[in-house]
Design a protein around this motif. Structure first.
Motif, PDB file in Angstrom:
ATOM      1  N   HIS A  90       0.875  -1.167   0.000  1.00  0.00           N
ATOM      2  CA  HIS A  90       0.000   0.000   0.000  1.00  0.00           C
ATOM      3  C   HIS A  90       0.915   1.220   0.000  1.00  0.00           C
ATOM      4  O   HIS A  90       1.765   1.344   0.891  1.00  0.00           O
ATOM      5  CB  HIS A  90      -0.873   0.033   1.248  1.00  0.00           C
ATOM      6  CG  HIS A  90      -2.304  -0.291   0.998  1.00  0.00           C
ATOM      7  ND1 HIS A  90      -3.167  -0.666   1.993  1.00  0.00           N
ATOM      8  CD2 HIS A  90      -3.041  -0.279  -0.138  1.00  0.00           C
ATOM      9  CE1 HIS A  90      -4.368  -0.884   1.503  1.00  0.00           C
ATOM     10  NE2 HIS A  90      -4.305  -0.665   0.209  1.00  0.00           N
ATOM     11  N   GLY A  91       0.755   2.109  -0.962  1.00  0.00           N
ATOM     12  CA  GLY A  91       1.507   3.353  -0.933  1.00  0.00           C
ATOM     13  C   GLY A  91       0.983   4.270   0.160  1.00  0.00           C
ATOM     14  O   GLY A  91      -0.005   3.965   0.843  1.00  0.00           O
ATOM     15  N   PHE A  92       1.643   5.411   0.356  1.00  0.00           N
ATOM     16  CA  PHE A  92       1.249   6.338   1.417  1.00  0.00           C
ATOM     17  C   PHE A  92      -0.196   6.787   1.261  1.00  0.00           C
ATOM     18  O   PHE A  92      -0.619   7.226   0.180  1.00  0.00           O
ATOM     19  CB  PHE A  92       2.176   7.555   1.443  1.00  0.00           C
ATOM     20  CG  PHE A  92       3.425   7.335   2.251  1.00  0.00           C
ATOM     21  CD1 PHE A  92       3.364   7.263   3.640  1.00  0.00           C
ATOM     22  CD2 PHE A  92       4.652   7.201   1.619  1.00  0.00           C
ATOM     23  CE1 PHE A  92       4.514   7.056   4.386  1.00  0.00           C
ATOM     24  CE2 PHE A  92       5.813   6.991   2.367  1.00  0.00           C
ATOM     25  CZ  PHE A  92       5.736   6.919   3.758  1.00  0.00           C
ATOM     26  N   GLY A 130       9.892  19.014  -0.391  1.00  0.00           N
ATOM     27  CA  GLY A 130       9.732  19.247  -1.821  1.00  0.00           C
ATOM     28  C   GLY A 130       9.616  17.992  -2.664  1.00  0.00           C
ATOM     29  O   GLY A 130       9.446  18.090  -3.884  1.00  0.00           O
ATOM     30  N   GLN A 131       9.705  16.803  -2.059  1.00  0.00           N
ATOM     31  CA  GLN A 131       9.597  15.550  -2.804  1.00  0.00           C
ATOM     32  C   GLN A 131       8.228  14.917  -2.578  1.00  0.00           C
ATOM     33  O   GLN A 131       7.766  14.800  -1.438  1.00  0.00           O
ATOM     34  CB  GLN A 131      10.681  14.566  -2.372  1.00  0.00           C
ATOM     35  CG  GLN A 131      12.097  15.017  -2.705  1.00  0.00           C
ATOM     36  CD  GLN A 131      13.094  13.889  -2.481  1.00  0.00           C
ATOM     37  OE1 GLN A 131      12.947  12.790  -3.021  1.00  0.00           O
ATOM     38  NE2 GLN A 131      14.115  14.161  -1.678  1.00  0.00           N
ATOM     39  N   VAL A 132       7.602  14.493  -3.661  1.00  0.00           N
ATOM     40  CA  VAL A 132       6.298  13.834  -3.582  1.00  0.00           C
ATOM     41  C   VAL A 132       6.506  12.331  -3.430  1.00  0.00           C
ATOM     42  O   VAL A 132       7.269  11.719  -4.186  1.00  0.00           O
ATOM     43  CB  VAL A 132       5.465  14.129  -4.850  1.00  0.00           C
ATOM     44  CG1 VAL A 132       4.142  13.361  -4.813  1.00  0.00           C
ATOM     45  CG2 VAL A 132       5.221  15.631  -4.985  1.00  0.00           C
ATOM     46  N   TYR A 133       5.831  11.737  -2.461  1.00  0.00           N
ATOM     47  CA  TYR A 133       5.949  10.291  -2.217  1.00  0.00           C
ATOM     48  C   TYR A 133       4.645   9.610  -2.630  1.00  0.00           C
ATOM     49  O   TYR A 133       3.858   9.159  -1.812  1.00  0.00           O
ATOM     50  CB  TYR A 133       6.305  10.025  -0.754  1.00  0.00           C
ATOM     51  CG  TYR A 133       7.728  10.403  -0.453  1.00  0.00           C
ATOM     52  CD1 TYR A 133       8.744   9.480  -0.594  1.00  0.00           C
ATOM     53  CD2 TYR A 133       8.058  11.711  -0.096  1.00  0.00           C
ATOM     54  CE1 TYR A 133      10.072   9.830  -0.355  1.00  0.00           C
ATOM     55  CE2 TYR A 133       9.377  12.079   0.137  1.00  0.00           C
ATOM     56  CZ  TYR A 133      10.378  11.130   0.006  1.00  0.00           C
ATOM     57  OH  TYR A 133      11.694  11.490   0.227  1.00  0.00           O
ATOM     58  N   LEU A 167      -5.535  10.004  10.805  1.00  0.00           N
ATOM     59  CA  LEU A 167      -4.872  10.791   9.759  1.00  0.00           C
ATOM     60  C   LEU A 167      -3.352  10.663   9.727  1.00  0.00           C
ATOM     61  O   LEU A 167      -2.682  11.464   9.074  1.00  0.00           O
ATOM     62  CB  LEU A 167      -5.274  12.277   9.853  1.00  0.00           C
ATOM     63  CG  LEU A 167      -6.783  12.531   9.809  1.00  0.00           C
ATOM     64  CD1 LEU A 167      -7.067  14.031   9.872  1.00  0.00           C
ATOM     65  CD2 LEU A 167      -7.400  11.940   8.545  1.00  0.00           C
ATOM     66  N   TRP A 168      -2.803   9.651  10.375  1.00  0.00           N
ATOM     67  CA  TRP A 168      -1.376   9.399  10.213  1.00  0.00           C
ATOM     68  C   TRP A 168      -1.139   8.776   8.841  1.00  0.00           C
ATOM     69  O   TRP A 168      -1.801   7.820   8.448  1.00  0.00           O
ATOM     70  CB  TRP A 168      -0.876   8.467  11.315  1.00  0.00           C
ATOM     71  CG  TRP A 168      -0.390   9.209  12.519  1.00  0.00           C
ATOM     72  CD1 TRP A 168      -1.159   9.861  13.432  1.00  0.00           C
ATOM     73  CD2 TRP A 168       0.968   9.397  12.919  1.00  0.00           C
ATOM     74  NE1 TRP A 168      -0.366  10.447  14.392  1.00  0.00           N
ATOM     75  CE2 TRP A 168       0.941  10.168  14.100  1.00  0.00           C
ATOM     76  CE3 TRP A 168       2.193   8.979  12.406  1.00  0.00           C
ATOM     77  CZ2 TRP A 168       2.113  10.538  14.771  1.00  0.00           C
ATOM     78  CZ3 TRP A 168       3.354   9.341  13.074  1.00  0.00           C
ATOM     79  CH2 TRP A 168       3.314  10.122  14.240  1.00  0.00           C
ATOM     80  N   TRP A 169      -0.196   9.339   8.102  1.00  0.00           N
ATOM     81  CA  TRP A 169       0.209   8.743   6.830  1.00  0.00           C
ATOM     82  C   TRP A 169       0.858   7.386   7.102  1.00  0.00           C
ATOM     83  O   TRP A 169       1.600   7.227   8.072  1.00  0.00           O
ATOM     84  CB  TRP A 169       1.242   9.630   6.128  1.00  0.00           C
ATOM     85  CG  TRP A 169       0.765  10.963   5.686  1.00  0.00           C
ATOM     86  CD1 TRP A 169       0.954  12.151   6.342  1.00  0.00           C
ATOM     87  CD2 TRP A 169       0.061  11.280   4.489  1.00  0.00           C
ATOM     88  NE1 TRP A 169       0.406  13.192   5.617  1.00  0.00           N
ATOM     89  CE2 TRP A 169      -0.147  12.683   4.470  1.00  0.00           C
ATOM     90  CE3 TRP A 169      -0.414  10.518   3.420  1.00  0.00           C
ATOM     91  CZ2 TRP A 169      -0.802  13.331   3.442  1.00  0.00           C
ATOM     92  CZ3 TRP A 169      -1.070  11.159   2.379  1.00  0.00           C
ATOM     93  CH2 TRP A 169      -1.262  12.543   2.399  1.00  0.00           C
ATOM     94  N   HIS A 170       0.607   6.429   6.235  1.00  0.00           N
ATOM     95  CA  HIS A 170       1.270   5.139   6.384  1.00  0.00           C
ATOM     96  C   HIS A 170       1.362   4.432   5.037  1.00  0.00           C
ATOM     97  O   HIS A 170       0.544   4.628   4.144  1.00  0.00           O
ATOM     98  CB  HIS A 170       0.549   4.245   7.404  1.00  0.00           C
ATOM     99  CG  HIS A 170      -0.907   4.060   7.145  1.00  0.00           C
ATOM    100  ND1 HIS A 170      -1.829   5.085   7.285  1.00  0.00           N
ATOM    101  CD2 HIS A 170      -1.628   2.971   6.752  1.00  0.00           C
ATOM    102  CE1 HIS A 170      -3.032   4.636   6.997  1.00  0.00           C
ATOM    103  NE2 HIS A 170      -2.938   3.359   6.663  1.00  0.00           N
ATOM    104  N   ALA A 171       2.411   3.630   4.911  1.00  0.00           N
ATOM    105  CA  ALA A 171       2.645   2.810   3.718  1.00  0.00           C
ATOM    106  C   ALA A 171       3.201   1.483   4.200  1.00  0.00           C
ATOM    107  O   ALA A 171       3.818   1.406   5.269  1.00  0.00           O
ATOM    108  CB  ALA A 171       3.625   3.492   2.763  1.00  0.00           C
ATOM    109  N   THR A 172       2.984   0.418   3.422  1.00  0.00           N
ATOM    110  CA  THR A 172       3.417  -0.914   3.847  1.00  0.00           C
ATOM    111  C   THR A 172       4.057  -1.674   2.698  1.00  0.00           C
ATOM    112  O   THR A 172       3.829  -1.378   1.531  1.00  0.00           O
ATOM    113  CB  THR A 172       2.231  -1.746   4.386  1.00  0.00           C
ATOM    114  OG1 THR A 172       1.287  -1.959   3.320  1.00  0.00           O
ATOM    115  CG2 THR A 172       1.545  -1.045   5.546  1.00  0.00           C
TER     116      THR A 172
END
Length: 207
Positions: A90-92, A130-133, A167-172
């Motif tokens: 799962h992306g952010f 400045g970087q998009v994830y 609302l915490w961002w998370h990725a796995t």
């Protein structure tokens, strides 16, 4: 990978599980599993999935009894299930608070606080320095790209539980041939009317 019914998992996957893999570097491991044979099964009971998928949530819930005191009762249908093959991800993204217990396999998590801004609307990716994830597959953060500055990183092992606030961002990223986790929402999704929440009447992209 594309979500699939559990009954369609490849037969050779069960054979691979019978013998643990030998030692190898992380780069070699990820290159071998990089989206070649991965799969991803995700069930959110709050979205009223087909009965056979909801039954899968109930079946896996038996592996984490007794349920945590803060969890919804299984009859409330607020469970969340994820079954992943190595290299699935799962992306952010972000949403209301949830909890997840790892049942089998290992899974890498990256966490960013709610203060990290998005590039646009609620469902757009985070931007750090400045970087998009916006990587659809967060496993790239192990192989091709450094994770965001300030990200919290952990590896969930069987028996570990993560409690993720609102609302915490998370990725796995799944690290083993098969991983499975079960958990649920920390608030009533059927009554939540905040824009952007799974239980909201409005399917808004922005708050």
């Amino acid at each position: 990978g594309r979500p699939v019914q559990a009954s369609t998992l490849p037969a050779d996957l069960r054979a691979r599980l019978a013998a643990p893999p030998g030692a190898e570097t992380l780069a070699t491991y990820l290159a071998r599993n990089d989206s070649g044979h991965n799969f991803f099964v995700f069930v959110n009971e709050a979205e009223n999935p087909p009965e056979e998928l909801s039954n899968l949530v109930q079946d896996l819930s038996e592996d984490i009894q007794p349920m945590p005191a803060f969890s919804a009762h299984t009859t409330e249908r607020h469970g969340i299930l994820a079954i992943d093959g190595a290299g699935s991800s799962h992306g952010f993204h972000r949403h209301d608070g949830v909890w997840q217990t790892q049942v089998t396999g290992r899974k890498m998590w990256w966490l960013l606080p709610p203060s990290v801004p998005a590039t646009g609307g609620f469902r757009s990716p985070p931007i750090v320095d400045g970087q998009v994830y916006g990587n659809p597959n967060a496993c790239e953060l192990l192989l091709r790209r450094s994770p965001p500055e300030g990200a919290h990183v952990c590896v969930m092992q069987p028996g570990d539980t993560v409690i993720l606030p609102d609302l915490w961002w998370h990725a796995t990223c799944a690290l083993d041939p098969i991983t499975a986790s079960i958990g649920g929402w920390l608030q009533d999704q059927q009554r939540d009317t905040r824009a952007g929440s799974p239980g909201a009447n409005a399917n808004a992209d922005e708050w």
